[in-house]
Design an enzyme around this catalytic site. Sequence first.
Site, short mmCIF file in Angstrom:
data_model
loop_
_atom_site.label_atom_id
_atom_site.label_comp_id
_atom_site.label_asym_id
_atom_site.label_seq_id
_atom_site.Cartn_x
_atom_site.Cartn_y
_atom_site.Cartn_z
N GLU A 103 0.89 -1.17 0.00
CA GLU A 103 0.00 0.00 0.00
C GLU A 103 0.91 1.20 0.00
O GLU A 103 1.71 1.41 0.91
CB GLU A 103 -0.91 -0.03 1.24
N CYS B 247 -2.06 8.34 4.64
CA CYS B 247 -2.07 8.08 3.20
C CYS B 247 -3.46 8.33 2.62
O CYS B 247 -3.61 8.61 1.44
CB CYS B 247 -1.62 6.65 2.90
#
Length: 801
Positions: free
Chosen positions: A407, A441
Amino acid sequence: LRDYPVFTRKSATDVSYLCCAKKMLSMGDRIYSQFATHNAHTAAAILTIASEDSDYEFQRLHGMGEGVFRIMRQNNPVRCRIYAPVGKHRDLLAYLVRRLLENGANSSFVNQIVDLSVPVEDVVSDPFSVDLSQTSNSIAQPEELFFPERVNSRGWDLNDYLDQQEYENARKPYAVKEWHATPLTFNPYTSSLAIKVVNPANSTDTVGDVVLASDSDVETAINVARSWNDNNAQQRSKILQKVASLLEQNSGEVFALLAREAGKTPNDAISEIREAVDFLRYYSAQAELHHVHRARGVFVCISPWNFPLAIFIGQISAALAAGNGVLAKPAESTPLIAFLAIKLFHLAGVPRDVLQLLPGEGATVGAKLVSAPRVNGVCFTGSTDTGLRINRAMADSLAPDAPLIAETGGLNAMVVDSTALPEQAVVDIVKSAFQSAGQRCSALRVLYLQEDIYSDFLEMLYGAMDELALGDPWKLSTDVGPLISQAAKKGVQDYIDNAASEGRLIKNIAKRVPDNGHFVGPAVIEVSGINGMHSEVFGPVLHVAKFRSDQLAQVLADVNDSNYGLTFGVHTRIDSRVEEIVSSLNVGNLYVNRDQIGAVVGSQPFGGENLSGTGPKAGGPDYILQFMTSERHVVQSTSSSSTLEIAKAQLALDSLTSPRIMLSEQEMPGPTGESNKLYEYARGPILCLGPDLDSATEQAKIAAANGCEYLIICPGAQGENVIDGFLPRELLTALHGFSAVALWSDDEDSKLARRALALREGKIIPLICGNNLARACRLERHVCVDTTAAGGNATLLATAT
């Protein structure tokens, strides 16, 4: 009057409303009571409660309830005041729409009284007569939200005095403690290199020190590492659930470390420990569900500093639940919280040679771990550039089918149109952009505002930003804490200063930034759109762009063209607009009429696509399968003198249209008032390289069955979407227009393909060597909708059985 707090209730039939009315009427010598309602039942109840000498009045909105009050006043000499809202169109529209939604709801008295299918007895039923113990279970209790799969993590409501005191008392013993962390390996460590860990909010607060793993420590740990194959899935599950319980039992120390080492505010610290506990319980349940699959072997887990407990434990618990061994490399900035977590794993019963901790620099310890041939897979969360470097190291040294579960961040946007409720949107924007100092994020980076509301909306946003409190994350009053390091602070501050010199900085609350610590004041910078940005700014910086209603399609195209695909938010009251956005965007997590951070395990599986990750999603039903083996296909390569030129292969790939096909839809559990759905979409064109005609044909069939277009390239191939010839593996570096490569070849051939794919820039393209091709053909996307924002949500009301 301080003994009688004022009550305001949305529901006029609420028992508390009537209890309050009775108290107010009994105090008629001190209070003049006024009851605003359009509910005949409430009005009748107040008439019954009031005595003949009670002095009070009713109130109704102009144009509403006329019939009810006309009939009521025929037999009751009671006053009724008529009021009307006064204001500008922009202020009144949201108010009037909200009233229409409330009164139009299925549960509304106004709706029910004209619905002949609803018995009169139900409309006028006495709320006092309801036996609350006999109500239905349509609304689950918090701890039962994910029953029967697992118990929900416990929470702490810092607005509640008792929870607040428990939180403060639990972490108080650790306010000045200094921790000492070391490598946690099966054999004693040999390193003597220790570094000091300092509070990012206070340079004079030494949190502790950590001994960094030496090259020898890393090599020894790799050599002794083993899979967790001496315990069955049920036993592993019990041990992981014990870890979850130990985390909650040691919450005070965890809260203190999260604040002092990672700069987490109290609410962020609570969310983090809850997510870690949820990961442990969710993956422990998944382990038993998928017990027929075997572990891959040993995984390297590399976690980030911005979620040093939740993501760290999420990676490890998934790998362990599947039966793997784990070599854990925490972020350089947050080794102490990682050390505490691993100690709890060992205390719960995870063997020391199954789970080892190796703190150190990514360029040394991390690089050595991801290049070790004995490693069977890597799980990584961090920057896109680092993810690409890890992928290349794995391609050079690991087996060609070793998975990289990554990720890698995002450039996330939100659209707010003129139908949105500004007050709600502003709250969600401030939370999405500035909570955790923007160090998520999933954080909002680019806000698109419809030009009709642009100026007024920004004024409201600025007012909300002015209320943000910057400071020590230990304090309950702090909203925005520090950045993780001086280097991070300098990078973000330089970016803001550059925008100011260009005249694009339109809001900054830098004046209230503390002198000590790595603080940056939240800022708003004007941009033309997301296509004017080339990378993520990891801090409290929000970019704002203006758009017209007829430009929405172009906005969505620009978001897709950014090649990131993590989160996206939208605030609108137009259902067709939501459908247009959901059907157009290539993002992993899409949020409607709410903030776009804080995904919940098992309810909102999290992860992106393209430059934002490899999938499947963390905290989702397929995540743990990546840590389990897939049967490797090995087919003898067919010799061919026909070597393709890149132009011919590229021309064939360019002819593929890559339609957007939804393959499945799954309702996910979650709180009432929120819709959570997990969708599977076809990934896109699959390059089927065989290596022989039979295997390539089988690969194409699997791709087609999962909604993907395909291109077969192998000797002897004939037909549509087929090229006869051999594709030199080095050409995979330069070709574009495909989303995955299927190749069931021997190690030598497969490694050449893996290395070529790893040399590419941009998103990570997977090489599929086994029977997991069907799963690899699918992308997961999640959509979360705040259904309460639309009004009239009848599911929020429990009904009597």
